[in-house]
Write a protein that holds these residues in place. Structure first.
Motif, PDB file in Angstrom:
ATOM      1  N   SER A 292       4.775   2.443  -6.302  1.00  0.00           N
ATOM      2  CA  SER A 292       3.983   3.452  -6.138  1.00  0.00           C
ATOM      3  C   SER A 292       2.670   3.076  -4.958  1.00  0.00           C
ATOM      4  CB  SER A 292       3.598   4.088  -7.333  1.00  0.00           C
ATOM      5  OG  SER A 292       2.323   4.177  -7.801  1.00  0.00           O
TER       6      SER A 292
ATOM      7  N   ARG B 203      -0.244   2.262  -6.145  1.00  0.00           N
ATOM      8  CA  ARG B 203      -1.036   3.834  -6.485  1.00  0.00           C
ATOM      9  C   ARG B 203      -1.441   3.258  -8.124  1.00  0.00           C
ATOM     10  NH1 ARG B 203       2.027   7.420  -4.870  1.00  0.00           N
ATOM     11  NH2 ARG B 203       2.146   8.542  -6.465  1.00  0.00           N
TER      12      ARG B 203
ATOM     13  N   LYS C  28      -3.772   1.591 -10.871  1.00  0.00           N
ATOM     14  CA  LYS C  28      -5.052   1.547 -10.424  1.00  0.00           C
ATOM     15  C   LYS C  28      -5.606   0.018 -11.035  1.00  0.00           C
ATOM     16  CE  LYS C  28      -9.476   3.443 -11.629  1.00  0.00           C
ATOM     17  NZ  LYS C  28     -10.422   4.093 -12.262  1.00  0.00           N
TER      18      LYS C  28
ATOM     19  N   THR D 132       4.689  -2.729  -1.815  1.00  0.00           N
ATOM     20  CA  THR D 132       4.771  -1.448  -2.478  1.00  0.00           C
ATOM     21  C   THR D 132       5.907  -1.276  -1.911  1.00  0.00           C
ATOM     22  OG1 THR D 132       3.911   0.154  -2.134  1.00  0.00           O
ATOM     23  CG2 THR D 132       3.472  -1.154  -1.041  1.00  0.00           C
TER      24      THR D 132
ATOM     25  N   SER E 279      -0.031   3.518   0.836  1.00  0.00           N
ATOM     26  CA  SER E 279      -1.225   3.501  -0.247  1.00  0.00           C
ATOM     27  C   SER E 279      -2.586   2.544  -0.855  1.00  0.00           C
ATOM     28  CB  SER E 279      -0.325   2.978  -1.539  1.00  0.00           C
ATOM     29  OG  SER E 279       0.657   1.808  -1.467  1.00  0.00           O
ATOM     30  N   PRO E 280      -3.059   3.301  -1.191  1.00  0.00           N
ATOM     31  CA  PRO E 280      -4.120   2.458  -1.864  1.00  0.00           C
ATOM     32  C   PRO E 280      -4.268   0.250  -2.015  1.00  0.00           C
ATOM     33  CG  PRO E 280      -3.585   3.906  -3.239  1.00  0.00           C
ATOM     34  CD  PRO E 280      -2.725   4.152  -2.129  1.00  0.00           C
TER      35      PRO E 280
END
Length: 317
Positions: free
Chosen positions: A205, A207, A209, A229, A234-235
């Motif tokens: 994803s 994401r 964390k 990813t 995405s982050p």
């Protein structure tokens, strides 16, 4: 798709990767733009024939929003969007694949269809992932791995299991590497990295964390960072020097992360084999030594029909 962080996330019309690119960037788009993308991905064949007004109506937006969507995915306008989708549908038809959301498993499907669907979905994901990889970025990452003092792999959940295999393989060919799934241990290791080190984070994803935090710490410590990813906006992409994207569609009974395993292994296998090529003599020597070290723990093979007991010298051969 493979991008260097910060580059323009565009795609060439007719590249056969337009829908792949859309799925990758969709989570990072604003709400109205995401609605347009969702409608296209739900029924690409319809979208390739629809007018800009019809697409705006079905997505609950407007022609102006559709135009903005086209520009957000690197296209010049709506005509280019329709041509790109139609081209990809044509190529998928030739290959015998479905486009859009893709084939799925229904509760009433016989086991033979489940097998065919599973094979088709996984093969298509691997083909699309391979087609979208920027081999220049792969070369840069391989160069960094070959020259690295040490390599850290960061992943949680299913990604951690994938990286355990990669870490062991790299270690066996002489690349000092560690795999971290616990965020406290991973952050501790990342804090000790430097400019001669490489850190790779894996998150379907993009994401997760904990993975993003560990990779961000490695970047802050000066290490070269790589993210693998399915989503280029995405982050995790924001803390990666180099970005490698898989192309995977979620299906029933399998989350996107579960469906991604084969494509993730494809990317990692490519990195592993390229590193082994570059370090051939060392890799050959260390692999042989590690194989010898565990050889005594393998049960000897005895062909069927032959006794495993030693021969009786009194009875002859």
């Amino acid at each position: 798709m493979s991008l260097t962080a910060g580059s323009d996330p565009s795609v060439e019309t007719g590249s056969g990767q337009l829908l792949v690119h859309m799925r990758s960037v969709l989570p990072g788009l604003a709400g109205a733009l995401r609605q347009v993308g969702n409608v296209i991905l739900e029924d690409p064949a319809w979208a390739s024939r629809a007018t800009i007004v019809e697409l705006g109506e079905r997505s609950g937006t407007s022609p102006a929003t559709v135009t903005r969507f086209c520009r957000s995915v690197g296209l010049g306008g709506y005509t280019e969007l329709r041509v790109g989708i139609a081209t990809e549908i044509g190529r998928a038809d030739q290959a015998g694949w479905e486009v859009g959301i893709g084939a799925d498993v229904l509760p009433t499907d016989p086991i033979e269809r489940v097998l065919r669907t599973l094979l088709a979905v996984d093969l298509q994901a691997m083909h699309e992932t391979a087609a979208g990889l920027d081999l220049r970025t792969i070369e840069v990452v391989v160069d960094a791995l070959v020259a690295a003092r040490r390599v850290d792999f960061y992943g949680v959940g299913g990604s951690a299991a994938v990286f355990e295999d990669m870490q062991m393989r790299m270690h066996r060919i002489g690349i000092a590497s560690w795999s971290w799934s616990d965020v406290h241990n991973g952050l501790t290791s990342a804090a000790l990295l430097g400019r001669d080190d490489v850190a790779i984070g894996l998150s379907h994803s993009g994401r997760s964390k904990e993975t993003v935090e560990m990779l961000a710490q490695a970047k802050a410590s000066g290490a070269a960072t790589v993210a693998i990813t399915n989503f280029s906006t995405s982050p995790i992409a924001e803390v990666a020097d180099h970005l490698l994207c898989t192309s995977v569609r979620e299906t029933s009974y399998r989350s996107g992360e579960m469906s991604a395993r084969h494509s993730q292994f494809l990317v990692l296998d490519l990195l592993y084999l390229a590193v082994a090529q570059r370090t051939h003599e060392r890799a050959k020597d260390t692999f042989a030594r590690t194989a010898d070290a565990v050889a005594q723990h393998r049960t000897p093979y005895e062909p069927r029909g032959r006794s495993a007991r030693p021969a009786d010298p009194q009875r002859g051969a």
